[in-house]
Design an enzyme around this catalytic site. Sequence first.
Site, PDB file in Angstrom:
ATOM      1  N   LYS A  10       0.194   5.101   2.591  1.00  0.00           N
ATOM      2  CA  LYS A  10       0.283   3.896   3.420  1.00  0.00           C
ATOM      3  C   LYS A  10       1.084   2.862   2.630  1.00  0.00           C
ATOM      4  O   LYS A  10       1.211   2.967   1.422  1.00  0.00           O
ATOM      5  CB  LYS A  10      -1.111   3.349   3.719  1.00  0.00           C
ATOM      6  CG  LYS A  10      -1.992   4.318   4.501  1.00  0.00           C
ATOM      7  CD  LYS A  10      -3.382   3.731   4.701  1.00  0.00           C
ATOM      8  CE  LYS A  10      -4.241   4.679   5.517  1.00  0.00           C
ATOM      9  NZ  LYS A  10      -5.605   4.122   5.726  1.00  0.00           N
ATOM     10  N   GLY A  11       1.592   1.870   3.308  1.00  0.00           N
ATOM     11  CA  GLY A  11       2.435   0.890   2.622  1.00  0.00           C
ATOM     12  C   GLY A  11       1.626  -0.185   1.921  1.00  0.00           C
ATOM     13  O   GLY A  11       0.473  -0.436   2.243  1.00  0.00           O
TER      14      GLY A  11
ATOM     15  N   PRO B 295       0.784   3.655  -9.542  1.00  0.00           N
ATOM     16  CA  PRO B 295      -0.117   2.496  -9.594  1.00  0.00           C
ATOM     17  C   PRO B 295       0.528   1.249 -10.200  1.00  0.00           C
ATOM     18  O   PRO B 295       0.203   0.130  -9.806  1.00  0.00           O
ATOM     19  CB  PRO B 295      -1.289   2.985 -10.443  1.00  0.00           C
ATOM     20  CG  PRO B 295      -0.879   4.286 -11.030  1.00  0.00           C
ATOM     21  CD  PRO B 295       0.240   4.844 -10.210  1.00  0.00           C
TER      22      PRO B 295
ATOM     23  N   PHE C   2      12.800  -9.128   1.730  1.00  0.00           N
ATOM     24  CA  PHE C   2      11.730  -9.795   2.478  1.00  0.00           C
ATOM     25  C   PHE C   2      11.968  -9.830   3.978  1.00  0.00           C
ATOM     26  O   PHE C   2      11.329 -10.580   4.689  1.00  0.00           O
ATOM     27  CB  PHE C   2      11.492 -11.217   1.948  1.00  0.00           C
ATOM     28  CG  PHE C   2      11.423 -11.316   0.452  1.00  0.00           C
ATOM     29  CD1 PHE C   2      10.589 -10.470  -0.262  1.00  0.00           C
ATOM     30  CD2 PHE C   2      12.188 -12.237  -0.254  1.00  0.00           C
ATOM     31  CE1 PHE C   2      10.511 -10.545  -1.641  1.00  0.00           C
ATOM     32  CE2 PHE C   2      12.119 -12.317  -1.633  1.00  0.00           C
ATOM     33  CZ  PHE C   2      11.283 -11.472  -2.332  1.00  0.00           C
TER      34      PHE C   2
ATOM     35  N   GLY D 187       3.656  -3.144   0.761  1.00  0.00           N
ATOM     36  CA  GLY D 187       4.600  -4.246   0.582  1.00  0.00           C
ATOM     37  C   GLY D 187       4.117  -5.575   1.133  1.00  0.00           C
ATOM     38  O   GLY D 187       4.419  -6.622   0.589  1.00  0.00           O
ATOM     39  N   GLU D 188       3.380  -5.528   2.234  1.00  0.00           N
ATOM     40  CA  GLU D 188       3.082  -6.773   2.928  1.00  0.00           C
ATOM     41  C   GLU D 188       1.612  -7.145   2.976  1.00  0.00           C
ATOM     42  O   GLU D 188       1.258  -8.307   3.160  1.00  0.00           O
ATOM     43  CB  GLU D 188       3.670  -6.692   4.347  1.00  0.00           C
ATOM     44  CG  GLU D 188       5.189  -6.615   4.281  1.00  0.00           C
ATOM     45  CD  GLU D 188       5.857  -6.116   5.561  1.00  0.00           C
ATOM     46  OE1 GLU D 188       6.378  -6.932   6.299  1.00  0.00           O
ATOM     47  OE2 GLU D 188       5.850  -4.896   5.798  1.00  0.00           O
TER      48      GLU D 188
ATOM     49  N   ARG E 132      -2.837   7.162  -0.491  1.00  0.00           N
ATOM     50  CA  ARG E 132      -2.445   7.734  -1.776  1.00  0.00           C
ATOM     51  C   ARG E 132      -1.497   6.793  -2.525  1.00  0.00           C
ATOM     52  O   ARG E 132      -0.537   6.295  -1.962  1.00  0.00           O
ATOM     53  CB  ARG E 132      -1.733   9.047  -1.530  1.00  0.00           C
ATOM     54  CG  ARG E 132      -1.299   9.729  -2.790  1.00  0.00           C
ATOM     55  CD  ARG E 132      -0.837  11.090  -2.437  1.00  0.00           C
ATOM     56  NE  ARG E 132      -0.644  11.913  -3.605  1.00  0.00           N
ATOM     57  CZ  ARG E 132      -0.474  13.218  -3.529  1.00  0.00           C
ATOM     58  NH1 ARG E 132      -0.482  13.806  -2.364  1.00  0.00           N
ATOM     59  NH2 ARG E 132      -0.279  13.918  -4.622  1.00  0.00           N
ATOM     60  N   ILE E 133      -1.793   6.588  -3.787  1.00  0.00           N
ATOM     61  CA  ILE E 133      -0.976   5.692  -4.611  1.00  0.00           C
ATOM     62  C   ILE E 133       0.008   6.547  -5.410  1.00  0.00           C
ATOM     63  O   ILE E 133      -0.383   7.328  -6.280  1.00  0.00           O
ATOM     64  CB  ILE E 133      -1.880   4.865  -5.556  1.00  0.00           C
ATOM     65  CG1 ILE E 133      -2.885   4.023  -4.742  1.00  0.00           C
ATOM     66  CG2 ILE E 133      -1.033   3.980  -6.468  1.00  0.00           C
ATOM     67  CD1 ILE E 133      -2.276   3.115  -3.696  1.00  0.00           C
TER      68      ILE E 133
HETATM   69 MO1  MOS Z   1      10.024  -6.735   5.933  1.00  0.00          MO
HETATM   70  S1  MOS Z   1       9.815  -8.419   7.019  1.00  0.00           S
HETATM   71  O1  MOS Z   1       9.285  -5.554   6.767  1.00  0.00           O
HETATM   72  O2  MOS Z   1      11.459  -6.570   5.235  1.00  0.00           O
END
Ligand code: MOS
Length: 725
Positions: free
Chosen positions: A685-686, A616, A250, A688-689, A612-613
């Site tokens: 593209k990401g 999934p 994180f 994660g956030e 692109r995934i």
């Molecule tokens: Mo994250 S805050 O890009 O590990």
Amino acid sequence: MPEIVLSQTLAHVRHGSNMGQPLTRRDGVLKVTGAAKYAADQHPPGMLHAVLAVSTIARGHVAFLDVAAAKAHPGVVEVITTANRPALAQDPDERSDLFTFRLDLLQSDRVRYANQPIAIVVAETLEAATEGAALLAPRYEIEPARVGLDATESFVPAAVGPGFPAQMHRGDVEAGLAAATRKVTETYETPAQYHNPMEPHAIVAAWDGDTLSIDTPSQGLAIAQGRLAGLFGISPDSIHIRSPFLGGGFGCKGLISGPQVLGAIAARAVGRPVKLVLRREQMYGPVGHRAPTQQALRLGTDQNGKLIAIDHRTKTMSSTFDDFFEPASDASHTPYASAAIATSHEAVRADIGTPMFMRAPGEATGSIALESAIDEMARACGMDPLAFRLKNYAEVEPISGKPFSSKALRECYRQGAERFGWERRPLGSRQMRDRDGLLVGWGVGTATFPALMFAGHAKAVVRSDGSGIMEIGAQDMGQGAWTALAQIAADALALDIDQVEFRSGTSDLPDAGIAGGSAHTATAGMAIHNAGADVIARLAELATSDKPSPLFGAGNAGVIARSGRLCRRDDAAAQSTYAMHAHGAVFAEVKVDPDLGQIRATRVVGAFAAGRIINPRMVESQLNGGMIWGVSFALHERAVMDPRSGRVMNANLAEYHVPVNADVPSLETILVEEHDPHVNALGIKGVGEIGITGTAGAVANAVWHATGVRVRKFPITLDRLIEPE
Ligand code: MOS
């Protein structure tokens, strides 16, 4: 890493491509059976245990430590303080670049924040080390702690986040506001938050002469290696970091932390392998956190409900000795069109550990304020909040004026709203109740996150038997990176996934860049893709120049040989021509007890377009995780600082609330198809956030819709609903 055997447990059918398949985690069986060894699970022969003594004050000096008492305790081998800490090659307070933060490595008896390491006790057992640390019974010269957003005089930082300008504008915001038919001027507050991964920072360090071997969780192996090399004055090549499994990162494991370095210092001091694991409460100080913010937003619309001015000002906090500034206002750079936009930051210094990147730094913090203000603006215009967003979302990136490389936001709004049933939403608040008489509210939020890429490297091998090897020092924090990257590796070598040996997770492998900024799949994926193309091109060259080969003389003009590097010249050009972002729309339902004010998020639907995934299953899991963080941001998380002592009062997982299963609503993720031809050759593209960004605001807006009370101080808790401030 021969002891780690990765396997695919779900047989999959290959439809011409490994990418796009919902494969299960390659490390899944190891993790659910307990066979995956995390850093703290390592027990090399002769290993000692180190325990940190940390300061109980936030500001002052350590005047006395009872080292004699600690040393006399049975089993204690060594006590390391400022007096006898082995010399370092580099001052831990030297700040050479953006990503080298100052560390507390016992360089001084000065205390700059609560929970700062002040000594290390090394012993034969964890119990002896713990008892030894307690026996140090420090005495302090105490100075009053300065905490809170008015702790000291504010100033404009030189830069925010990772080197962004503190102030930006386009157009004339004051003129826009003066001309506006309707205006919203409100201030929103977000609290300090702590990363709290399940796995605390841990290190097992062993020296052999000037060679350092460590097991420690890291989101960026090469950066950690470089930092340690600098501090110990040795070559990066003589440092071997193993980080196959992370129990969450994180952002707090993005750069190596002070306590991790102290583990290596302790091992050097005693000449034996040493294990150091932070206790949960010790993670509230020396390993970073998300700083609190106060955000003043001013929005203005014309008579048709079109935004004509957005002003977003953030006040935040850093430590007294280093610079990290939460770039919250920058959340207003992207989602909404407005001829005039201004964003700015100011900050105070306080007696706290230096804040750090924490999942969606800036975007998460700024988005909940912006999305709340947008809702308030929609209401001022008498408009449905989704209709207002559909009228005002940006077609080109407002702050830069650049076109988006691709954008499917309208489709995200449409698909999300349809799945959620948004059209049945009454405009006013307090209009819906469930069977039990609970107030029901629906809210929406726009999600955006930049599509970033860093430099990355990979090494590809094709064996004569037709199988392949892909090597890359990538990090799997639990998000499934190894699985997705192995899928890319297989396609890069034109092989099936079981034919490719995928090696990852140690610093001896090619540098994959940092697993952060939602950029890991794109960064490491492109490195893998290019390495694969390179090795295939060499193979083609061999084949076309080999006389007995049927391809001899055919020429390999059709094969583009890349250098194994991340960024091709045309990619670099695209970066400056286009604004690159992932987009999404999140819809949330909450239920509120009309008498007690108790709030529950009950349903969240998120529609995301993220190029692109690759997998999934992993992507849905990432987005669900992000949406849970969003719920948590809106309703749960807050570090409570005692203004007298400068200590976090709820530095434990019982009182620092994160959602448990019972708090998590029904989650639905829609992956909106998007082909972005510019972002990178793979179109990645990401994810994660981005899930956090729309969700936090959607939940806050749903609480207003349920209750008619607009809470502008987060998290929204029942006391703030019952007695609005
Ligand atoms: Mo994250 S805050 O890009 O590990």
